[in-house]
Each structure stands twice: as C-alpha cells, then as structure tokens.
Design a protein around this motif. Sequence first.
Motif, PDB file in Angstrom:
ATOM      1  N   GLY A 130       0.815  -1.210   0.000  1.00 26.05           N
ATOM      2  CA  GLY A 130       0.000   0.000   0.000  1.00 26.05           C
ATOM      3  C   GLY A 130       0.846   1.256   0.000  1.00 26.05           C
ATOM      4  O   GLY A 130       0.525   2.242  -0.670  1.00 26.05           O
ATOM      5  N   LEU A 131       1.981   1.232   0.756  1.00 23.91           N
ATOM      6  CA  LEU A 131       2.868   2.396   0.805  1.00 23.91           C
ATOM      7  C   LEU A 131       3.488   2.674  -0.554  1.00 23.91           C
ATOM      8  O   LEU A 131       3.535   3.825  -1.010  1.00 23.91           O
ATOM      9  CB  LEU A 131       3.964   2.175   1.844  1.00 23.91           C
ATOM     10  N   LEU A 132       3.984   1.627  -1.227  1.00 23.17           N
ATOM     11  CA  LEU A 132       4.632   1.841  -2.520  1.00 23.17           C
ATOM     12  C   LEU A 132       3.638   2.270  -3.590  1.00 23.17           C
ATOM     13  O   LEU A 132       3.964   3.070  -4.474  1.00 23.17           O
ATOM     14  CB  LEU A 132       5.383   0.582  -2.955  1.00 23.17           C
ATOM     15  N   ILE A 133       2.424   1.765  -3.516  1.00 21.07           N
ATOM     16  CA  ILE A 133       1.403   2.226  -4.460  1.00 21.07           C
ATOM     17  C   ILE A 133       1.048   3.679  -4.155  1.00 21.07           C
ATOM     18  O   ILE A 133       0.824   4.492  -5.070  1.00 21.07           O
ATOM     19  CB  ILE A 133       0.161   1.315  -4.415  1.00 21.07           C
ATOM     20  N   ALA A 134       1.044   4.041  -2.862  1.00 25.68           N
ATOM     21  CA  ALA A 134       0.832   5.441  -2.485  1.00 25.68           C
ATOM     22  C   ALA A 134       1.958   6.315  -3.034  1.00 25.68           C
ATOM     23  O   ALA A 134       1.719   7.448  -3.470  1.00 25.68           O
ATOM     24  CB  ALA A 134       0.759   5.565  -0.963  1.00 25.68           C
ATOM     25  N   VAL A 135       3.201   5.790  -3.026  1.00 25.80           N
ATOM     26  CA  VAL A 135       4.337   6.518  -3.592  1.00 25.80           C
ATOM     27  C   VAL A 135       4.088   6.844  -5.060  1.00 25.80           C
ATOM     28  O   VAL A 135       4.249   7.990  -5.502  1.00 25.80           O
ATOM     29  CB  VAL A 135       5.637   5.686  -3.454  1.00 25.80           C
ATOM     30  N   ILE A 136       3.693   5.847  -5.816  1.00 28.11           N
ATOM     31  CA  ILE A 136       3.529   6.033  -7.255  1.00 28.11           C
ATOM     32  C   ILE A 136       2.331   6.928  -7.557  1.00 28.11           C
ATOM     33  O   ILE A 136       2.386   7.794  -8.435  1.00 28.11           O
ATOM     34  CB  ILE A 136       3.422   4.669  -7.951  1.00 28.11           C
ATOM     35  N   LEU A 137       1.241   6.752  -6.815  1.00 27.84           N
ATOM     36  CA  LEU A 137       0.079   7.613  -7.011  1.00 27.84           C
ATOM     37  C   LEU A 137       0.378   9.049  -6.568  1.00 27.84           C
ATOM     38  O   LEU A 137      -0.054  10.014  -7.218  1.00 27.84           O
ATOM     39  CB  LEU A 137      -1.122   7.066  -6.242  1.00 27.84           C
ATOM     40  N   ALA A 138       1.119   9.195  -5.475  1.00 31.98           N
ATOM     41  CA  ALA A 138       1.494  10.534  -5.008  1.00 31.98           C
ATOM     42  C   ALA A 138       2.364  11.234  -6.045  1.00 31.98           C
ATOM     43  O   ALA A 138       2.210  12.436  -6.301  1.00 31.98           O
ATOM     44  CB  ALA A 138       2.241  10.439  -3.676  1.00 31.98           C
ATOM     45  N   ALA A 139       3.283  10.484  -6.655  1.00 30.00           N
ATOM     46  CA  ALA A 139       4.140  11.065  -7.688  1.00 30.00           C
ATOM     47  C   ALA A 139       3.314  11.517  -8.882  1.00 30.00           C
ATOM     48  O   ALA A 139       3.540  12.587  -9.460  1.00 30.00           O
ATOM     49  CB  ALA A 139       5.186  10.043  -8.129  1.00 30.00           C
TER      50      ALA A 139
END
Length: 565
Positions: free
Chosen positions: A409-418
């Motif tokens: 979930g954190l890494l997907i949040a990273v990519i979506l945040a970017a």
Amino acid sequence: MRLLDWLVLILALSFIVVYGLYKSGKNKTTETFLRANTSPWYMVGLTIMATQASAVTFLSAPGQAYTDGMRFVQYYFGLPLAMVVLCLTAVPIYHKLKVYTAYEYLESRFDLKTRSLAAFLFLIQRGLGTGITVFAPSIILSSILGWNIYVTNFVICAVVVIYTVTGGIRAVSYTQMGQMTIILSGMVIAGILITYLLPQHIGFTDALKLGGKLGHMNIIDLKFDLNNKYNIWSGIIGGFFLALSYFGTDQSQVARYLSAKDTTESRLGLLFNGLVKIPMQFGILLIGVLLLVFYQFQRAPVFFNQVELSKLKESHYAPQLKEIENKHAILFNQKKAHADELVVALNNDDQSAVNKLQSELASDTKAQQQVREELKGLILKNDPAANADDVNYVFLWFVTHHFPSGLVGLLIAVILAASMSSSSSALQALASTSVIDIYKRNVKTNAEDAHYLIASKWATVIWGFFVMIVAGLATQLGSLIEAVNVLGSLFYGAILGIFMVAFFMKWINGAAVFWAAVITQGLVLFGYFFTGISFLWYNLIGCVLVMGIAAILQIGLTQKAEVTI
C-alpha cells in the motif's frame, strides 16, 4: 491487496490532499490562485523535484535500468549547470517583471504572436506529457485491482482536478511537499527490501559486482555517437539544453519558483534541485539493477504484464505459452547456477573463471531474450492491439509479489502521489498559460479579475478532461519515462531557442524569431521521424536552429527595409 495495504494507501493519500487544502487557504484573486509568492526555498526545491518526478519516474525507471542498465542516469548530467545558468538569467528577469508565466516576458521583448506561439507549443507538449504521467499509475490500479483503465484514468484526473481547482497553486505546493516525503521514504524502503530479499550469500557489494558483470552498471559511456540515446555527450550537452528549456521555459516548473518569496529563494530552490536530482535518480535506477540481480536467483515471470499474459492463457495459444514457460524455467535454472558460480569466482578473485562465467551468463541472457521475443510474437498474434512491452511492469511485479502487507500500500501510495504531484502542477500550469497567455491576450482582454479567476478554474477542468483522453491512448508507448522525455525534446528546443534569442540576441525582432520557431519545429519533427538522431540532441538542434534562422531572417528583413527606404 490486503486490508492493511488499503488502509495505508487511503490514509497516506487522504492526509496529503487534506493537508494541502488546509494550508492553501482561500483563493479570492487570480494572483493567489496562480502565483502565491509565499514559498520558502526548501518548498520551492521539493516542489520542483516533485513536479519532475512523476509516477513515470518511479514506475518506469527501475524497469528501464532492469532492461538497459544505468546509462540513463547520464541524461541528467547537464542539469546542475542548467540550474546555475537559470539562476543568473531567467530567475531575476521573471521576478523583476512580476510575471504569471514565462511567456509574458516574450511579448514585452518581441510581440503578442511570438508569446502566443511559445505558449501554444508548451500547451501541446505539456498536455500530451501529462496524459502519459496519468497513464502510469492507471497501469498499477488496473493491474492490481482489475479496474478498467479508462475508469482509473478518470478517477485519478478527477481527484487532481478537485484539489487543484479548490486550492490553487498553494494547494499544489503543500501537497507536493507531502508527496515528495512519501516518495523518497518509499523508494529507500524498496531498495533496502530488495537487498534484504537477496540470497544470504549475496550482499549489497556482491549485487553491485554481479550487476556490473551483467553489463548493467554502465554509468558512463564516453563514445560520441549522435544515434546513441544515452552517453556522456548527449547527457551533458543535450541534457543541459533540455534542462535549460524545461526549468527555464516550461510553465509547470517556472510556476514553482515564481511562487517563491523573492529571487534568492527561487535561486536556492533551483540549486537544491540541481544538487539532489542526480543522486536521487541514480538511486532509483539502482533499484532496477538490484531487481535484475534478484531475478538471477528468484525466477521472474516470462512476461511481467500479467494482463496480456492472462489473455494468452485463455486463448487457443495456451499450449504454446506453456511450452515457452517451460523453456524459460529451464533457462532460469541454468542461469541461476552460472550466477552462483560467478559470485564465488568474484569473491575468490578468479579472473579466468569470471570471464568464462560472464560469457555464459551473456549467452543465457540472450537465450532468455529470444524466448521472450517468441512470447511477444504470440501475444501479438492473439491480439494485434496488445501491449507487447512490459518494461513498465517490472518494478510493479516485484512490489505486488514480494513486499509484505502494508508496504504494498505504501509503494502504491508513492507512485500515485508522484502522479498527483506532477499532474497537479502541470494542470495548474496549463490553466495559467491558457488564461494568461492565450485567453486574456487574444480573446477577452479587459475583463474583471474575478472573471479570469473563474476562467482559470474552468481551464483546469477542461485540461483535466484532455489529459484523461490522452492517458487512454498511451498504451502503446513502451518505456513511459523515455516517451515523456522524447515528447519534451521534440518541443523544448524551439521554445528554448525563442528565449535564448530574447535573452542574448537583442538585435532580433519578433517577426524573425516567430518564423524561425515555426520553421524549426517542422524541421525537428521531420528529423525525428525520418532520421536516426537520438532524441536528446533535438534540444540542442532546435535551439541552435531557431537562433541561426532568426539571425538570417532578421538580416534579410533589415536589408529589405533599407532597400525600401
């Protein structure tokens, strides 16, 4: 994804958006909505990095290094020098004139048509480029959650449009600070986790040595070749002109440092970006190399795009797919054995064995690639419209199959945040350029400020729909990080040329530079489609052509005027 992943994802993204809107305050004027003039240097630096570091960077760059090695990092070598030049030239001029956009300066220096042309070229390039950056996270959600990719594009665009329209440039800046924090934290965690998951006898240093023997620690290429996409010359020269144009004339970046309190804060923000960007990009690419080493010992799928692979499994080509997967498994076992032996040889400093095993690993890799090409042919036979390039799915596969609960979930949040950070700043820039440079100067020239504020918000919504449409057409572009940079290089040269003439060739007027830019843009597009010149060089070629053609046209116009007199 599991429940914990969903909670981490929702909480991270919700906090970013709510915090950004809370800090943005109310926008009662066009000034506060589009410019702000309140950001300290560290916010300027982080928002510049966040604007450039889209989801494409974090989704596609590791896959780029996985398939092509570290040489892509040379693309950034010209950036620090470009930051210094901009601090000495563009920044003080923009602040002195108190402009909303970079293109306002061109009207005072040349004329309205030149300003409008530069703004128009920017709108085309940035509108298309933003569509690609939105498509990148759509790949994630459609792959992991099984969502329709067009619905995914709509959801992402809608969220970004809502907080950009509501909070303006302040909301964009404050959300980008939170997004950048999550992005950097997530990528550090990814690198640590990949290293941890390597076999016990493979340490970080061993991984780097093995990556080098596999030909992927190719950081510097000194050979001069116009057809080579990434070498030190294209990076320093072409990359310098690309960075000069991107940070000096692209409104999505110019708006970031125009939001600073003063010239000093803008300069510090740009220099901060110049110092940090190369190490950051190096680290992201290094993750791709570590992934390559990881998959020497852990069998990777024969094709990382599971959506296309699933289609093949359900077709009448399923038996052929099974045969290909069996070949791939046999080759993996052979390659793994050679990789283990190579690590031992490297530790024992047995150069003879190293050379022999390096050659065998190269043969294994070539054989695996032939199997993959066979599979790609099968995918296209089954569906001619299928995406047969899986470079953008390499890192995504690792995250979803090897990360523990919560970190997915954190890494997907990273990519979506970017994606949200780069898309929001792009939409804000597209809106400001459309209203300030096109609408206000060519359509409705004497309206009240409240009218232009409403127009800016509507322009954001309209560009949001345009970006969503482009994202839906971006499925066949291969490496997204390369596609974005190709697109920029095709337009930035001409735009930069206009500004270089404005800054340094004071004897040239608007008519000459306008037609020089039009001619140059046509020549650049012709060169890209009909020659083999690498795309990075078009940043230099376009700039030089505008300057040269403008000089020739100005001399001709001057002589004609003298003859007429």
